[in-house]
Design a protein around this motif. Structure first.
Motif, PDB file in Angstrom:
ATOM      1  N   ARG A 192      -5.449 -38.744   2.444  1.00 29.69           N
ATOM      2  CA  ARG A 192      -4.759 -38.087   3.551  1.00 29.69           C
ATOM      3  C   ARG A 192      -5.493 -38.270   4.870  1.00 29.69           C
ATOM      4  O   ARG A 192      -4.880 -38.204   5.941  1.00 29.69           O
ATOM      5  CB  ARG A 192      -4.597 -36.594   3.256  1.00 29.69           C
ATOM      6  N   THR A 193      -6.803 -38.499   4.815  1.00 30.01           N
ATOM      7  CA  THR A 193      -7.575 -38.689   6.044  1.00 30.01           C
ATOM      8  C   THR A 193      -7.684 -40.158   6.433  1.00 30.01           C
ATOM      9  O   THR A 193      -8.214 -40.471   7.503  1.00 30.01           O
ATOM     10  CB  THR A 193      -8.992 -38.115   5.882  1.00 30.01           C
TER      11      THR A 193
ATOM     12  N   PRO B 190      -5.303 -42.400   7.378  1.00 31.31           N
ATOM     13  CA  PRO B 190      -4.600 -42.810   8.606  1.00 31.31           C
ATOM     14  C   PRO B 190      -5.266 -42.311   9.886  1.00 31.31           C
ATOM     15  O   PRO B 190      -5.103 -42.924  10.943  1.00 31.31           O
ATOM     16  CB  PRO B 190      -3.203 -42.186   8.434  1.00 31.31           C
ATOM     17  N   THR B 191      -5.990 -41.216   9.809  1.00 30.26           N
ATOM     18  CA  THR B 191      -6.623 -40.682  11.018  1.00 30.26           C
ATOM     19  C   THR B 191      -8.061 -41.174  11.148  1.00 30.26           C
ATOM     20  O   THR B 191      -8.395 -41.930  12.074  1.00 30.26           O
ATOM     21  CB  THR B 191      -6.604 -39.153  10.999  1.00 30.26           C
ATOM     22  N   TYR B 192      -8.928 -40.772  10.231  1.00 32.18           N
ATOM     23  CA  TYR B 192     -10.330 -41.145  10.320  1.00 32.18           C
ATOM     24  C   TYR B 192     -10.556 -42.638  10.077  1.00 32.18           C
ATOM     25  O   TYR B 192     -11.385 -43.267  10.732  1.00 32.18           O
ATOM     26  CB  TYR B 192     -11.165 -40.332   9.332  1.00 32.18           C
TER      27      TYR B 192
ATOM     28  N   VAL C  83      -8.402 -45.277  10.512  1.00 32.53           N
ATOM     29  CA  VAL C  83      -7.913 -46.055  11.657  1.00 32.53           C
ATOM     30  C   VAL C  83      -8.760 -45.765  12.895  1.00 32.53           C
ATOM     31  O   VAL C  83      -9.089 -46.671  13.672  1.00 32.53           O
ATOM     32  CB  VAL C  83      -6.426 -45.752  11.925  1.00 32.53           C
ATOM     33  N   GLY C  84      -9.126 -44.503  13.069  1.00 33.30           N
ATOM     34  CA  GLY C  84      -9.987 -44.152  14.198  1.00 33.30           C
ATOM     35  C   GLY C  84     -11.323 -44.870  14.138  1.00 33.30           C
ATOM     36  O   GLY C  84     -11.848 -45.333  15.159  1.00 33.30           O
TER      37      GLY C  84
ATOM     38  N   THR D 147     -17.688 -35.615  10.906  1.00 34.26           N
ATOM     39  CA  THR D 147     -16.323 -35.716  10.375  1.00 34.26           C
ATOM     40  C   THR D 147     -16.202 -35.297   8.922  1.00 34.26           C
ATOM     41  O   THR D 147     -15.134 -34.880   8.474  1.00 34.26           O
ATOM     42  CB  THR D 147     -15.805 -37.155  10.493  1.00 34.26           C
TER      43      THR D 147
ATOM     44  N   TRP E 190     -14.158 -42.218   5.309  1.00 34.72           N
ATOM     45  CA  TRP E 190     -13.253 -43.211   5.895  1.00 34.72           C
ATOM     46  C   TRP E 190     -13.616 -43.523   7.338  1.00 34.72           C
ATOM     47  O   TRP E 190     -13.434 -44.665   7.793  1.00 34.72           O
ATOM     48  CB  TRP E 190     -11.807 -42.733   5.811  1.00 34.72           C
ATOM     49  N   ALA E 191     -14.110 -42.547   8.082  1.00 30.83           N
ATOM     50  CA  ALA E 191     -14.515 -42.796   9.467  1.00 30.83           C
ATOM     51  C   ALA E 191     -15.670 -43.793   9.506  1.00 30.83           C
ATOM     52  O   ALA E 191     -15.673 -44.732  10.307  1.00 30.83           O
ATOM     53  CB  ALA E 191     -14.910 -41.480  10.139  1.00 30.83           C
TER      54      ALA E 191
END
Length: 310
Positions: A95-96, A98-100, A102-103, A213, A217-218
Motif C-alpha cells: 500500500r505504501t 505508490p507513495t513512498y 515512487v517518491g 518514513t 520502499w522509500a
C-alpha cells in the motif's frame, strides 16, 4: 518514539528465547544464516540450468544475479519478520509502494541529477554523445532493482532497524552507515576515501530516510533511482563498476571533484548534496522527537516513572 520500535520481545518468552531468538544479535545472525542458505540454494539451481556459465547471455547473467539477491534477502526477511518477530511486514507494505516507492524514485533521480548538474557547472562532467542503442536492461535489473531491494533490506531493514531497537537511533545510524560504506571497499577502484564518501552520503541518508518514513520502499526507490540515474542515464561508473549509459560521458579534474575511477559518488559534490538532504531529514526527526533511546535508557525511564512517590 515507541512507534519507531517495530518489535518487542514477548513477555512470555523464556530466558533462552530472549537471548537466542529475540535479542538483536540473534535476529541479525538468524537473518544472515537464512539469506546465505537460500542464496546458496538458488545459486546452485541457476548454475545447473546454465545461467551462471560464461556462455550465458548478459540478460541471463543479470537475471541470475537478481534472482539470487532477491530470493536470499526477501525470503530471509519475510521469515524473520513473519515467523520470528511475528508481526506484519508493514515496512514493505504494498500500500505504501505508490507513495513512498515512487517518491523515492523521483528523489533519487533529482538528487543525482543535481550532483551531475553541479559537476557540469564546475567543468568536470562532459557529455560526449548519445548511445541510443545501449543495452540498459541488465544494469537496471542488477544495479537498480537488485541492489535497491537487496541492500536496503540488509542494511536498513535488518541492521539499522534491529540495532536501533537495542542501541538507539544514534548508534544505529553510525553502525549501519559504516557497514554500508565498508561493504563498498572491495569494489573496483575503491579507496578508503570512496568508502568514507559512501558512508556519509548514502549510509546516513538512507538510514535517516528509513527512520523518518519507516518505509523500506522509500529507501529502495531512492537507491534504485540513484544507481540507474548515475549509470544508465548519465554513463558514470556506479560504485566503481563500469556503466554504459544513454549518455556517453567523461569526467575531468581532480579526483576529489570528479570522483575518479570510482565514479561521482566519491566526489565532494555528492557528499555535499547528500549531506544537505540528510540535514533536512535529521531536522524532521528531531522536531518529531522520534529518535529512539538505547534499551537500557528506556528501561530506566520506565522504572523511574513506575516508582511511587511518597
Amino acid at each position: 518514539m515507541s512507534s519507531n520500535i517495530a518489535f518487542r520481545t514477548p513477555e512470555a518468552a523464556s530466558a533462552w528465547q530472549r537471548w537466542l531468538v529475540y535479542s538483536p544479535v540473534a535476529r541479525i545472525i538468524i537473518f544472515a544464516a537464512l539469506a546465505f542458505g537460500v542464496g546458496f540454494a538458488v545459486h546452485n539451481v541457476l548454475r545447473t540450468v546454465g545461467w551462471m556459465a560464461k556462455t550465458a547471455t548478459p540478460l541471463q547473467h543479470a537475471l541470475a544475479g537478481l534472482s539470487i539477491e532477491l530470493s536470499a534477502t526477501v525470503v530471509a526477511y519475510a521469515i524473520l519478520v513473519l515467523l520470528i518477530e511475528r508481526r506484519s511486514l508493514r515496512e514493505l507494505s504494498l500500500r505504501t509502494l505508490p507513495t513512498y516507492g515512487v517518491g523515492g524514485l523521483i528523489a533519487g533521480f533529482l538528487i543525482f541529477s543535481t550532483v551531475v548538474g553541479v559537476l557540469w557547472l564546475c567543468g568536470s562532467y562532459h557529455v560526449l554523445g548519445v548511445n541510443a542503442h545501449v543495452d540498459w536492461l541488465p544494469a537496471v535489473l542488477v544495479a537498480g532493482v537488485g541492489a535497491g531491494i537487496g541492500e536496503e533490506i540488509v542494511t536498513r531493514g535488518v541492521l539499522f532497524r534491529i540495532t536501533e531497537e537495542g542501541l538507539g537511533t544514534w548508534w544505529a545510524l553510525a553502525i549501519s552507515a559504516v557497514f554500508f560504506g565498508g561493504a563498498h571497499i572491495f569494489n573496483p577502484g575503491a579507496t578508503l576515501w570512496s568508502s568514507l564518501a559512501i558512508t556519509i552520503e548514502a549510509g546516513i541518508l538512507f538510514a535517516l530516510l528509513f527512520h523518518v518514513t519507516r518505509a523500506l520502499w522509500a529507501c529502495i526507490g531512492l537507491h534504485a533511482a540513484w544507481n540507474i540515474t548515475q549509470g544508465t542515464i548519465y554513463g558514470i561508473p556506479v560504485s566503481g563498476t563500469d556503466a554504459k549509459g544513454w549518455l556517453t560521458s567523461s569526467r575531468t579534474g581532480p579526483d576529489w571533484l570528479s570522483g575518479g575511477v570510482f565514479g561521482a559518488e566519491a566526489s565532494v559534490v555528492a557528499i555535499t548534496v547528500c549531506t544537505l538532504v540528510s540535514v533536512v531529514l535529521l531536522m524532521i526527526a528531531l522536531r518529531r522527537q522520534s529518535f529512539v533511546r538505547p534499551r537500557w535508557s528506556r528501561r530506566s525511564k520506565v522504572s523511574y516513572e513506575a516508582t511511587p512517590t511518597s
